[in-house]
Design a protein around this motif. Structure first.
Motif, mmCIF file in Angstrom:
data_model
loop_
_atom_site.group_PDB
_atom_site.id
_atom_site.type_symbol
_atom_site.label_atom_id
_atom_site.label_comp_id
_atom_site.label_asym_id
_atom_site.label_seq_id
_atom_site.Cartn_x
_atom_site.Cartn_y
_atom_site.Cartn_z
ATOM 1 N N GLU A 1 36.700 17.932 46.452
ATOM 2 C CA GLU A 1 38.139 17.838 46.242
ATOM 3 C C GLU A 1 38.680 19.172 45.715
ATOM 4 N N ILE A 2 39.801 19.619 46.269
ATOM 5 C CA ILE A 2 40.464 20.819 45.783
ATOM 6 C C ILE A 2 41.254 20.459 44.538
ATOM 7 N N LEU A 3 40.913 21.067 43.425
ATOM 8 C CA LEU A 3 41.555 20.753 42.157
ATOM 9 C C LEU A 3 42.794 21.593 41.898
ATOM 10 N N VAL A 4 42.757 22.855 42.312
ATOM 11 C CA VAL A 4 43.894 23.729 42.029
ATOM 12 C C VAL A 4 43.894 24.878 43.032
ATOM 13 N N GLU A 5 45.065 25.354 43.359
ATOM 14 C CA GLU A 5 45.216 26.538 44.189
ATOM 15 C C GLU A 5 45.802 27.657 43.339
ATOM 16 N N VAL A 6 45.281 28.873 43.539
ATOM 17 C CA VAL A 6 45.693 30.027 42.740
ATOM 18 C C VAL A 6 46.324 31.061 43.658
ATOM 19 N N PRO A 7 47.532 31.515 43.359
ATOM 20 C CA PRO A 7 48.131 32.593 44.158
ATOM 21 C C PRO A 7 47.311 33.873 44.014
ATOM 22 N N VAL A 8 47.129 34.595 45.128
ATOM 23 C CA VAL A 8 46.334 35.818 45.138
ATOM 24 C C VAL A 8 47.236 36.996 45.482
ATOM 25 N N TYR A 9 47.141 38.059 44.677
ATOM 26 C CA TYR A 9 47.921 39.270 44.904
ATOM 27 C C TYR A 9 46.973 40.457 45.042
ATOM 28 N N LEU A 10 47.348 41.407 45.881
ATOM 29 C CA LEU A 10 46.585 42.637 46.062
ATOM 30 C C LEU A 10 47.371 43.809 45.500
ATOM 31 N N THR A 11 46.688 44.685 44.773
ATOM 32 C CA THR A 11 47.323 45.883 44.235
ATOM 33 C C THR A 11 46.444 47.093 44.508
ATOM 34 N N GLN A 12 47.066 48.235 44.776
ATOM 35 C CA GLN A 12 46.344 49.460 45.119
ATOM 36 C C GLN A 12 46.554 50.565 44.083
ATOM 37 N N LYS A 13 47.076 50.224 42.907
ATOM 38 C CA LYS A 13 47.387 51.250 41.907
ATOM 39 C C LYS A 13 46.160 52.050 41.494
ATOM 40 N N LEU A 14 45.018 51.381 41.354
ATOM 41 C CA LEU A 14 43.792 52.055 40.909
ATOM 42 C C LEU A 14 42.710 52.032 41.989
ATOM 43 N N ALA A 15 43.088 51.725 43.222
ATOM 44 C CA ALA A 15 42.091 51.532 44.279
ATOM 45 C C ALA A 15 41.239 52.768 44.522
ATOM 46 N N LYS A 16 41.809 53.983 44.341
ATOM 47 C CA LYS A 16 41.058 55.215 44.578
ATOM 48 C C LYS A 16 40.329 55.710 43.330
ATOM 49 N N GLN A 17 40.539 55.061 42.201
ATOM 50 C CA GLN A 17 39.959 55.527 40.938
ATOM 51 C C GLN A 17 38.991 54.531 40.319
ATOM 52 N N LEU A 18 38.970 53.326 40.841
ATOM 53 C CA LEU A 18 38.185 52.262 40.212
ATOM 54 C C LEU A 18 36.735 52.328 40.682
ATOM 55 N N HIS A 19 35.818 52.528 39.724
ATOM 56 C CA HIS A 19 34.389 52.590 40.021
ATOM 57 C C HIS A 19 33.677 51.456 39.292
ATOM 58 N N LEU A 20 32.695 50.886 39.954
ATOM 59 C CA LEU A 20 31.850 49.876 39.335
ATOM 60 C C LEU A 20 30.572 50.546 38.853
ATOM 61 N N LEU A 21 30.347 50.551 37.540
ATOM 62 C CA LEU A 21 29.162 51.174 36.957
ATOM 63 C C LEU A 21 28.141 50.094 36.629
ATOM 64 N N GLN A 22 26.944 50.252 37.152
ATOM 65 C CA GLN A 22 25.859 49.310 36.908
ATOM 66 C C GLN A 22 24.787 49.966 36.042
ATOM 67 N N TYR A 23 24.181 49.153 35.177
ATOM 68 C CA TYR A 23 23.117 49.634 34.282
ATOM 69 C C TYR A 23 21.863 48.806 34.571
ATOM 70 N N PRO A 24 21.070 49.207 35.587
ATOM 71 C CA PRO A 24 19.943 48.379 36.031
ATOM 72 C C PRO A 24 18.851 48.191 34.983
ATOM 73 N N GLN A 25 18.788 49.056 33.988
ATOM 74 C CA GLN A 25 17.737 48.918 32.981
ATOM 75 C C GLN A 25 18.170 48.066 31.800
ATOM 76 N N LYS A 26 19.367 47.502 31.875
ATOM 77 C CA LYS A 26 19.835 46.597 30.837
ATOM 78 C C LYS A 26 19.780 45.174 31.380
ATOM 79 N N ASN A 27 19.376 44.252 30.523
ATOM 80 C CA ASN A 27 19.267 42.867 30.955
ATOM 81 C C ASN A 27 20.441 42.021 30.487
ATOM 82 N N SER A 28 21.494 42.676 30.016
ATOM 83 C CA SER A 28 22.677 41.948 29.562
ATOM 84 C C SER A 28 23.910 42.811 29.788
ATOM 85 N N THR A 29 25.072 42.204 29.571
ATOM 86 C CA THR A 29 26.325 42.933 29.729
ATOM 87 C C THR A 29 26.477 43.984 28.624
ATOM 88 N N VAL A 30 27.017 45.129 28.982
ATOM 89 C CA VAL A 30 27.261 46.179 27.990
ATOM 90 C C VAL A 30 28.364 45.698 27.045
#
Length: 257
Positions: free
Chosen positions: A23-52
């Motif tokens: 059953e679908i419980l709720v619908e959420v409106p989705v918006y797209l923004t490009q303000k930081l699209a060219k600057q946003l980097h995802l940094l991963q820390y593979p030697q850590k076993n938890s969130t920084v």
């Protein structure tokens, strides 16, 4: 775009994929923004076993090579810890070139091949705001100080083995060499310039640019996070079906069986 009062089914129902008809419980409106699209980097820390956690990194220095996208963070070491070997730290500190003991660990970036698209999502007032992530990077410990120590020892050994040349050895015939390259040689040279060694050389020649690091919760960080929320509320005109759009982003939407 407004939030619907009644849920509606989009695309094919789950039963057509052999999945339970949840059953679908709720619908959420989705918006797209490009303000930081060219600057946003995802940094991963593979030697850590938890969130920084907040305040965990607190780098002493941060720098980047903008052209090649290389990133480094100098993370302080706890030199007052009983687990820290002061004698070994002073020995390894020779590779820092500063005359101090090893009191930092440097995290260097390793780019991850882009096999799929990543997006950063923010829930704001019951709305989902998405921003494309430009690059995915892993940060791993850099051991350049060991390379510098090895180079230093090699240079010292060459000095110890140096012998004063004889007069006859000093008398050398000077020649002028003229090189004429064929078309094949020019092509080989061009390919060589695009080789890994050439790219590595160009990377090393690029100067570092200093970065300012702002931790989670600081006013600067909060200000940037605010740009992850779209201000344009105009509805987008979708020219594909939901299935076609998801397939273009993540591949096949059919479940593995």
């Amino acid at each position: 775009m407004t939030e619907p009062t009644e849920p509606a089914t989009l695309g094919k129902p789950a039963t057509e994929y052999g999945l339970p008809n949840d059953e679908i419980l709720v619908e959420v409106p989705v918006y797209l923004t490009q303000k930081l699209a060219k600057q946003l980097h995802l940094l991963q820390y593979p030697q850590k076993n938890s969130t920084v956690r907040k305040g965990e990194l607190n780098p002493r220095d941060a720098r980047i090579k903008p052209v090649h996208g290389q990133l480094e963070l100098d993370i302080p070491l706890d030199v007052d810890s009983p687990m820290y070997n002061d004698e070994r730290g002073r020995e390894l500190g020779g590779g820092l070139g500063t005359g101090r003991r090893l009191d930092i660990t440097t995290l260097g970036s390793v780019d991850i091949p882009k096999n799929s698209d990543y997006l950063a999502g923010v829930i704001h007032h019951g709305e989902l705001h998405l921003t494309n992530i430009a690059k995915v990077t892993q940060l791993r410990p850099s051991l350049k100080y060991l390379d510098r120590l090895a180079e230093k020892k090699l240079a010292e050994s060459k000095i110890d083995d140096y012998e004063e040349p004889d007069d006859e050895k000093d008398a050398k015939t000077q020649t002028i060499q003229v090189t004429v390259r064929s078309a094949q040689a020019e092509e080989a040279l061009r390919q060589q310039q695009h080789s890994i060694a050439f790219i590595q050389k160009k990377l090393e020649e690029e100067p570092w640019s200093r970065l300012s690091y702002y931790d989670v919760g600081t006013s600067e960080s909060v200000s940037k996070c605010g740009k992850l929320v779209a201000t344009n509320r105009e509805p987008l005109v979708c020219r594909t079906t939901p299935d076609e759009y998801l397939t273009s982003v993540i591949g096949s939407t059919a479940p593995d069986v």
